[in-house]
Design a protein around this motif. Sequence first.
Motif, PDB file in Angstrom:
ATOM      1  N   THR A 232      -2.894  -5.792  -9.147  1.00  0.00           N
ATOM      2  CA  THR A 232      -3.351  -7.086  -8.652  1.00  0.00           C
ATOM      3  C   THR A 232      -4.672  -7.501  -9.276  1.00  0.00           C
ATOM      4  OG1 THR A 232      -4.631  -6.091  -6.897  1.00  0.00           O
ATOM      5  CG2 THR A 232      -2.350  -6.596  -6.414  1.00  0.00           C
TER       6      THR A 232
ATOM      7  N   TYR B 121       4.901  -7.931  -4.222  1.00  0.00           N
ATOM      8  CA  TYR B 121       3.551  -7.962  -3.658  1.00  0.00           C
ATOM      9  C   TYR B 121       3.151  -9.375  -3.273  1.00  0.00           C
ATOM     10  CZ  TYR B 121      -1.510  -7.735  -3.422  1.00  0.00           C
ATOM     11  OH  TYR B 121      -2.799  -7.864  -3.016  1.00  0.00           O
ATOM     12  N   GLU B 122       3.550 -10.329  -4.103  1.00  0.00           N
ATOM     13  CA  GLU B 122       3.081 -11.695  -3.891  1.00  0.00           C
ATOM     14  C   GLU B 122       3.658 -12.308  -2.621  1.00  0.00           C
ATOM     15  OE1 GLU B 122       0.828 -12.584  -5.741  1.00  0.00           O
ATOM     16  OE2 GLU B 122       1.055 -11.247  -7.449  1.00  0.00           O
ATOM     17  N   SER B 184       4.191   0.069   2.086  1.00  0.00           N
ATOM     18  CA  SER B 184       3.104  -0.084   1.118  1.00  0.00           C
ATOM     19  C   SER B 184       3.427   0.705  -0.156  1.00  0.00           C
ATOM     20  CB  SER B 184       1.783   0.369   1.730  1.00  0.00           C
ATOM     21  OG  SER B 184       1.799   1.751   1.996  1.00  0.00           O
ATOM     22  N   ILE B 191      -0.445   1.165  -4.706  1.00  0.00           N
ATOM     23  CA  ILE B 191      -1.041   0.370  -3.635  1.00  0.00           C
ATOM     24  C   ILE B 191      -0.952   1.098  -2.297  1.00  0.00           C
ATOM     25  CG2 ILE B 191      -0.642  -1.727  -2.277  1.00  0.00           C
ATOM     26  CD1 ILE B 191      -0.157  -3.209  -4.836  1.00  0.00           C
ATOM     27  N   ASN B 198      -7.014  -2.647   7.413  1.00  0.00           N
ATOM     28  CA  ASN B 198      -7.593  -3.978   7.639  1.00  0.00           C
ATOM     29  C   ASN B 198      -7.451  -4.396   9.090  1.00  0.00           C
ATOM     30  OD1 ASN B 198      -4.998  -4.952   8.026  1.00  0.00           O
ATOM     31  ND2 ASN B 198      -4.805  -5.651   5.917  1.00  0.00           N
ATOM     32  N   ASP B 251      -1.089  -9.414   4.969  1.00  0.00           N
ATOM     33  CA  ASP B 251      -0.496  -8.803   3.783  1.00  0.00           C
ATOM     34  C   ASP B 251      -1.012  -7.385   3.541  1.00  0.00           C
ATOM     35  OD1 ASP B 251       0.917 -11.027   3.358  1.00  0.00           O
ATOM     36  OD2 ASP B 251      -0.162 -11.697   1.565  1.00  0.00           O
ATOM     37  N   LYS B 253      -2.572  -4.954   1.231  1.00  0.00           N
ATOM     38  CA  LYS B 253      -3.403  -5.122   0.037  1.00  0.00           C
ATOM     39  C   LYS B 253      -3.857  -3.755  -0.439  1.00  0.00           C
ATOM     40  CE  LYS B 253      -5.131  -9.729   0.914  1.00  0.00           C
ATOM     41  NZ  LYS B 253      -5.264 -10.032   2.335  1.00  0.00           N
TER      42      LYS B 253
END
Lengths: 559, 412
Positions: A232, B121-122, B184, B191, B198, B251, B253
């Motif tokens: 990313t 991922y997006e 994940s 990732i 979070n 999301d 991340k």
Amino acid sequence: MNSLGDVFKSIWVRLGSMSLAIVLLVVLSIASVIGTVLLQNQDQGDYLQQFGPLWYWVFRSLGLFDMYHSWWFLTLLGFLMLSLAACLWRNVPRMLKEMRSRHPWLSERAMDRFRLKQQWLLGEEEVASIKQRFREVLAGWEFKEAAEGDMHFIRADKGRGNKWGYILVHAALLVILIGGWVSVEFGFRGDMAVPEGQSEDEISFLQGTERKYMKMPFSVRCNSFSIDFFPTGAPKEFRSNLTIIDDGKEVLTQDIIVNEPLYYKGVRIYQASFGDGGSKIRFRLFSLDGSAKVRDIETRVYETWKDENSGVSIEVTDFKPFNVENMAEPGQPKNFRDLGPAVEYILRGPGLKPVKIKAFMQPFIDNDGINQGSFLLVSLSGDAKDYQPVSLGLDLTNEDEWRLFHAFYRHLSASKIEDAKQRNLLAFRAALAEVYGDHPPERVQDAAMHVLQAMRMLPKLPWPYIPMLEDFDQVYYTGLQLAKDPGMNIVWVGSALLVLGLCIMFYMPHRKLWLVIRPVDGRMRVFLLGMANRNEMAFAHHFNEIFTKLTRESGRTIT
Amino acid sequence: MRATTMDSNRLGSLNRGWTGLVRFGAYLGVMLGVSAMAMFDKSYGESPFLLELLSMKGVLWYGSAALLGAGLAAILGAVRPSLHESRLVANLVPWLDGVLLMIGLAFAWAAFEPAASQIDYEDQSNLVSGRVIMAMNVVFLFSAISYIAHLFAPESFIGRLATGSAYVGAFLGGSALLLRWYESYLIDVEIGHAPVSNLYEVFILLFCVTTFVYLALERRYQARAMGAFVMTLVAVGVFFGIWLDSVGQADIKPLVPALQSYWMKIHVPLNFVGYGAFAVACGAGMAYLFRHRLEARNSQSRLLRVFPTLEQLDQLAYKSIAIGFPAFTLATILGAAWAAEAWGGYWSWDPKETWALIVWLVYGAYLHARISHGWHGKALAWWAVAGFLVTVFCFLGVNMYLSGLHSYGRLS
């Protein structure tokens, strides 16, 4: 006269009092809140700007900018230590004594006060069996028996060490505070920036409002620094390869990453930050006087290059090899892309307003894959927040486009045709022929767009030339943090004691049960009494269970 | 607070005796097996922790350790029959069963995961965990409403519905988090990380911990009326979670380098045991104040019959704090240990650290007031409520308003 001794004694008593402890804790909490709201250890200039001169000096003299190390905060912590010590000194002997003593004997009044209470009316043999059963049911408890007159008492205890919980917790806090004091007094913590290929043996740290420096007993060489990225574009890993040089000899070479420090001679070396370590930068200066002249200059990040002829100077402030940006339109799914290397500099000159510029090495390719030409980010305020994109139109990495632009300009100026559209077209054709000859570029449309955009933009720029990033030789510096903390192990011991103490305090309550036997009219009245200093609800449950078990053996109850 | 019902007795007998003991041995074996793999297996650490656990090698390690543990427990139980009555075993085994059930659920959800080529991922909206979390949100809201309804209509049916849905919600949330952990890695092995990185993830963790702490107290002390307050707190949190999701904070991340440490898996969940227990204490405090008000007005309301007595509520608040305080202390200490490893010092007076200290002092003062000064009742009920407000500021406010080393918990 014993007055001095009395004074000391009364001070000592006050020190150990609960009220002082609570006042100290409240004041500490409030002070801590201030320290979290007012950002600590910032630049003094920022504070001055933020609060104005009056409040700045008031806050500064109170030490609020480095509050947790100010004399009054440390004094508070000192008083807390004294208070804990006095509290322990006064209460520990009493608690130890209480834990040892366990009189089975109970007065009538004391028996009345029990909240957990049951009784039976039994015959002689049943009493014997209930006594035996009492001991069986309470396997693992400690028993003590006594007789007083015609009454007989059996006391059972579990968790007699519960008071150790209090002692441990308070002693642990004292140990932790002592550890903290040792850390501050005999340890250090500071930053060191080592450019790749160089070594350094000095750390810097803030003391109050001043920056101090300190020599290390060894020096650290940074052999290399590297960053690894997620797909990313977010950074994944910062890695430094370090060599410790002690007494001129290389003693240790090791990689460090965040969360995995290096340990040498009691000093831990952490990966804390990174930045540009003075990369070599080659600028290409594109003259804006219409002469189409181009020249290359070389400088370094953090250095200022000065043009003696025009008085223009370029102060290079930063260089980044990767610039990942979200290229999506607002509301669209994120689309991270690397815009490639970019250099940041401040352009100054006689009669010029100083501007901060971020110049990218590569032209901007939009989301449809079309080359939109080279571009800059320009900030008139010097603040990165105020960057405005400036599209130069031309792809300056392509020499032909630069020549095409000037040829077009020349032909346009020389042309005498009235019709603007026609004039542009003819001038552009002439320029194309001049630059490319018989081999026009594949995407003439794009080139035309570039030249027209440049015609709009370049004359507006006030500078004698545009410095673009031509080439670079990157050098990072690795930002290390070096810390020696001789108090750390003391703190860990204190922490272990603290957790142990809390567990004893909360989960091993002192539970007491009595069997009191009193003869009444040839029969026996037997009382079961229970008491717990913690978690009475659960004990009440347990108490009833025990009562039911004993009753099942021994028959009748009376209430 | 009355004698336990027949129901829980029948279930309780499963946790005692040899069935409980053998299960306990097996669970202990699994934990030791995983630790042994981490310590002694040469190839450990080549792939991430979760993938090591899911690999054949991992299954062999802890599977055999589980068999060994169960066998050993059976033998020990035969040698010393008193072990069959162990309270420790009876208290711990249901929790471990719950974890096992949660893992089973996560496996079941994983079967509905879209094909690897569909995972992107997006756009993470097609992941199953999102749907499980949505179901959890609905169930928790339903549970909160049922608990409130139960106050006014104390039929056992509504009460059971409330309790049942609280269990379902907590299991949905817990299994969704486990599934998210796995997802994940599906997105990208690089990732992948534990689902406590979070605000959105820890919020779900907080709901589950709060609900479980509350349910444990409910099961032991029949304090169902308190649920109306605790589950309302959870419901408020659910709305915040939905909002976080709607602004794109849900999301998965990649982890910033500072969080890439095994400490994260220990420090964060333990902290939330503390926060969750403090939330339950706050619920008990609110219930206390509510009942106190009714009594002060000499109300003959039917509500009074459902509520535990004031003294019981007082005790329940204390009990929750007694669970939360040691957990929070240990979590803070482990946080200090992590800080010593990552930032070069165990204590930096970072805003989050300082607020953790303030929370600690607030509950420390509560315990002093209660234990050394013998305070009880209304003042302490207010204290439990106010203490939770301080906790919420430590958990949320610091991330939103103050900057510091914990800034990865920030809303962006």
